[in-house]
Scaffold this motif. Structure first.
Motif, PDB file in Angstrom:
ATOM      1  N   UNK A 117     -20.199  -2.345  -2.187  1.00 40.52           N
ATOM      2  CA  UNK A 117     -19.464  -1.297  -1.480  1.00 40.52           C
ATOM      3  C   UNK A 117     -20.249  -0.735  -0.302  1.00 40.52           C
ATOM      4  N   UNK A 118     -21.465  -1.225  -0.087  1.00 48.14           N
ATOM      5  CA  UNK A 118     -22.276  -0.748   1.026  1.00 48.14           C
ATOM      6  C   UNK A 118     -22.974   0.569   0.749  1.00 48.14           C
ATOM      7  N   UNK A 119     -22.951   1.039  -0.491  1.00 50.35           N
ATOM      8  CA  UNK A 119     -23.651   2.274  -0.834  1.00 50.35           C
ATOM      9  C   UNK A 119     -25.159   2.065  -0.842  1.00 50.35           C
TER      10      UNK A 119
ATOM     11  N   UNK B 287     -11.420  -8.487  -0.900  1.00 55.41           N
ATOM     12  CA  UNK B 287     -12.542  -7.545  -0.948  1.00 55.41           C
ATOM     13  C   UNK B 287     -13.867  -8.301  -1.050  1.00 55.41           C
ATOM     14  N   UNK B 288     -13.895  -9.349  -1.832  1.00 56.90           N
ATOM     15  CA  UNK B 288     -15.094 -10.158  -2.012  1.00 56.90           C
ATOM     16  C   UNK B 288     -15.503 -10.808  -0.690  1.00 56.90           C
ATOM     17  N   UNK B 289     -14.523 -11.296   0.054  1.00 57.34           N
ATOM     18  CA  UNK B 289     -14.814 -11.921   1.345  1.00 57.34           C
ATOM     19  C   UNK B 289     -15.453 -10.918   2.300  1.00 57.34           C
ATOM     20  N   UNK B 290     -14.977  -9.693   2.282  1.00 60.29           N
ATOM     21  CA  UNK B 290     -15.568  -8.675   3.135  1.00 60.29           C
ATOM     22  C   UNK B 290     -17.033  -8.458   2.822  1.00 60.29           C
ATOM     23  N   UNK B 291     -17.365  -8.461   1.529  1.00 59.56           N
ATOM     24  CA  UNK B 291     -18.761  -8.305   1.126  1.00 59.56           C
ATOM     25  C   UNK B 291     -19.599  -9.495   1.591  1.00 59.56           C
ATOM     26  N   UNK B 292     -19.092 -10.708   1.382  1.00 61.67           N
ATOM     27  CA  UNK B 292     -19.845 -11.899   1.775  1.00 61.67           C
ATOM     28  C   UNK B 292     -20.110 -11.924   3.282  1.00 61.67           C
ATOM     29  N   UNK B 293     -19.099 -11.611   4.072  1.00 59.65           N
ATOM     30  CA  UNK B 293     -19.273 -11.627   5.520  1.00 59.65           C
ATOM     31  C   UNK B 293     -20.207 -10.512   5.980  1.00 59.65           C
TER      32      UNK B 293
ATOM     33  N   UNK C  68      -8.578 -13.066  13.241  1.00 60.95           N
ATOM     34  CA  UNK C  68      -9.969 -13.017  12.811  1.00 60.95           C
ATOM     35  C   UNK C  68     -10.103 -12.512  11.394  1.00 60.95           C
ATOM     36  N   UNK C  69     -11.138 -12.989  10.716  1.00 59.99           N
ATOM     37  CA  UNK C  69     -11.325 -12.635   9.310  1.00 59.99           C
ATOM     38  C   UNK C  69     -11.621 -11.159   9.130  1.00 59.99           C
TER      39      UNK C  69
ATOM     40  N   UNK D  39     -10.660  -8.755  11.019  1.00 63.97           N
ATOM     41  CA  UNK D  39      -9.432  -8.006  11.271  1.00 63.97           C
ATOM     42  C   UNK D  39      -8.554  -7.956  10.053  1.00 63.97           C
ATOM     43  N   UNK D  40      -8.444  -9.098   9.363  1.00 63.60           N
ATOM     44  CA  UNK D  40      -7.638  -9.142   8.140  1.00 63.60           C
ATOM     45  C   UNK D  40      -8.210  -8.215   7.083  1.00 63.60           C
ATOM     46  N   UNK D  41      -9.544  -8.291   6.901  1.00 61.10           N
ATOM     47  CA  UNK D  41     -10.166  -7.498   5.866  1.00 61.10           C
ATOM     48  C   UNK D  41     -10.039  -6.007   6.158  1.00 61.10           C
ATOM     49  N   UNK D  42     -10.148  -5.636   7.441  1.00 63.54           N
ATOM     50  CA  UNK D  42      -9.968  -4.227   7.782  1.00 63.54           C
ATOM     51  C   UNK D  42      -8.547  -3.784   7.469  1.00 63.54           C
ATOM     52  N   UNK D  43      -7.550  -4.650   7.774  1.00 69.91           N
ATOM     53  CA  UNK D  43      -6.165  -4.297   7.486  1.00 69.91           C
ATOM     54  C   UNK D  43      -5.911  -4.191   5.996  1.00 69.91           C
ATOM     55  N   UNK D  44      -6.523  -5.117   5.210  1.00 68.61           N
ATOM     56  CA  UNK D  44      -6.321  -5.080   3.754  1.00 68.61           C
ATOM     57  C   UNK D  44      -6.956  -3.834   3.154  1.00 68.61           C
ATOM     58  N   UNK D  45      -8.094  -3.391   3.717  1.00 74.19           N
ATOM     59  CA  UNK D  45      -8.787  -2.243   3.151  1.00 74.19           C
ATOM     60  C   UNK D  45      -8.358  -0.914   3.727  1.00 74.19           C
ATOM     61  N   UNK D  46      -7.436  -0.972   4.739  1.00 73.00           N
ATOM     62  CA  UNK D  46      -7.030   0.286   5.389  1.00 73.00           C
ATOM     63  C   UNK D  46      -6.241   1.169   4.437  1.00 73.00           C
TER      64      UNK D  46
END
Length: 328
Positions: free
Chosen positions: A40-42, A167-173, A318-319, A321-328
């Motif tokens: 989660x970036x904490x 969510x997992x992809x966002x962490x990996x990237x 872009x990947x 962009x997708x992840x930001x939209x999914x997590x918005x």
């Protein structure tokens, strides 16, 4: 020649850093809590000098300790709950909670397999409370579900694995330092057959396999539990696969412009274990109707694994962009 050396902040490793297990102890977190804090970036990690598992800088430990309310606030940020506890937090029935999760309204943050090898989804308690108190979500908390949502659920669609992979992809990237690592992160979400089809060069496949993100342990390799976990971590929806294929090709094109994959005769040996695994096949879901936009939130449920259905954005977005939209 020394004047031509450029230190890259993304890859510089502080001299004083701790192994993740030691960092977890110093922060008073259990293993699972610490892993979530990193995802989660904490808690931020840095690459290891020897290329091993990422470490935690001493400065980062001090930064986290200095946050308001530590350690209780940190534990609350990474508190993950299951269906029963999650439904209680949202003041709804477990049946409604599960339907919301299957419909993609609540995004899992973790999963594990119980003694019967059933998938148990976990959700952030913090996200569940935010979802329940958001006015826009009030119609979903009581009364009849929207027609399109009911149609997808009646068709057996389960968006929990797909949402977790997003969510997992966002962490990996977020952990990737360069284009080759980003390509390896995308490739880790595709089945070996697709990777073999898209990456013709054996040296490139070997390099991607070497850079492949470490997977969360779910039993011994090739065990029934590990195979179930692998299916969850591998894209199985035609639209999702198509989008990831395009993302992998774009990432590879960028990586090749920067530098070629190492070869044995170039002074950087490629070990035999870096060659791609034997292709295996995975079942894929039927192309679904376009889902409704999911309100913000994250959550858990349990149940049998089903094909994941959702329409992803176009590759050109872009990947990230997708992840930001999914997590918005």
């Amino acid at each position: 020649m020394g004047g031509n050396t450029i230190a890259t902040p993304a890859t510089r490793v502080p001299a004083a850093s701790l192994a993740q297990s030691r960092a977890a102890r110093e922060l008073g977190l259990k293993r699972g809590e610490f892993e979530l804090a990193v995802r989660l970036g904490r808690v931020r990690t840095v690459p290891a000098h020897d290329g091993g598992r990422r470490r935690v800088a001493r400065e980062e430990i001090e930064r986290v300790r200095d946050t308001t309310g530590f350690p209780d606030s940190l534990r609350e940020h990474v508190r993950a709950v299951g269906t029963t506890e999650g439904a209680g937090l949202m003041d709804i029935t477990t049946a409604r909670f599960t339907r919301l999760a299957r419909a993609g309204m609540l995004t899992p943050v973790r999963f594990y397999l119980n003694r019967y090898r059933a998938v148990v989804w976990l959700y952030l308690a913090e996200e569940l409370r935010e979802f329940a108190t958001a006015e826009v979500n009030a119609p979903l908390m009581t009364g009849r579900a929207p027609d399109r949502m009911r149609a997808r659920l009646d068709a057996g669609i389960d968006l929990r694995p797909r949402n977790w992979r997003s969510r997992h992809a966002g962490h990996l990237l977020g952990q990737s330092a360069d284009a080759w690592e980003r390509a390896a992160a995308v490739a880790s979400l595709l089945d070996p057959v697709t990777v073999l089809e898209l990456v013709k060069c054996p040296y490139e496949r070997g390099y991607l396999n070497k850079l492949r993100p470490e997977s969360t342990g779910h039993g011994a390799p090739d065990s029934p539990s590990a195979r179930i976990a692998e299916r969850i971590m591998t894209a199985d929806d035609p639209h999702e696969i198509s989008w990831l294929r395009a993302s992998l090709l774009l990432s590879l094109a960028e990586a090749r412009r920067l530098r070629p994959a190492p070869r044995p005769n170039a002074g950087t040996p490629v070990a035999a274990h870096q060659e791609p695994l034997e292709p295996t096949t995975y079942s894929s879901g039927v192309a679904p109707p376009e889902p409704d936009a999911a309100p913000t939130g994250g959550a858990t449920g349990t149940g049998e694994q089903r094909p994941v259905e959702a329409e992803p954005p176009r590759p050109s977005r872009g990947l990230f962009g997708w992840l930001r939209r999914r997590g918005a």
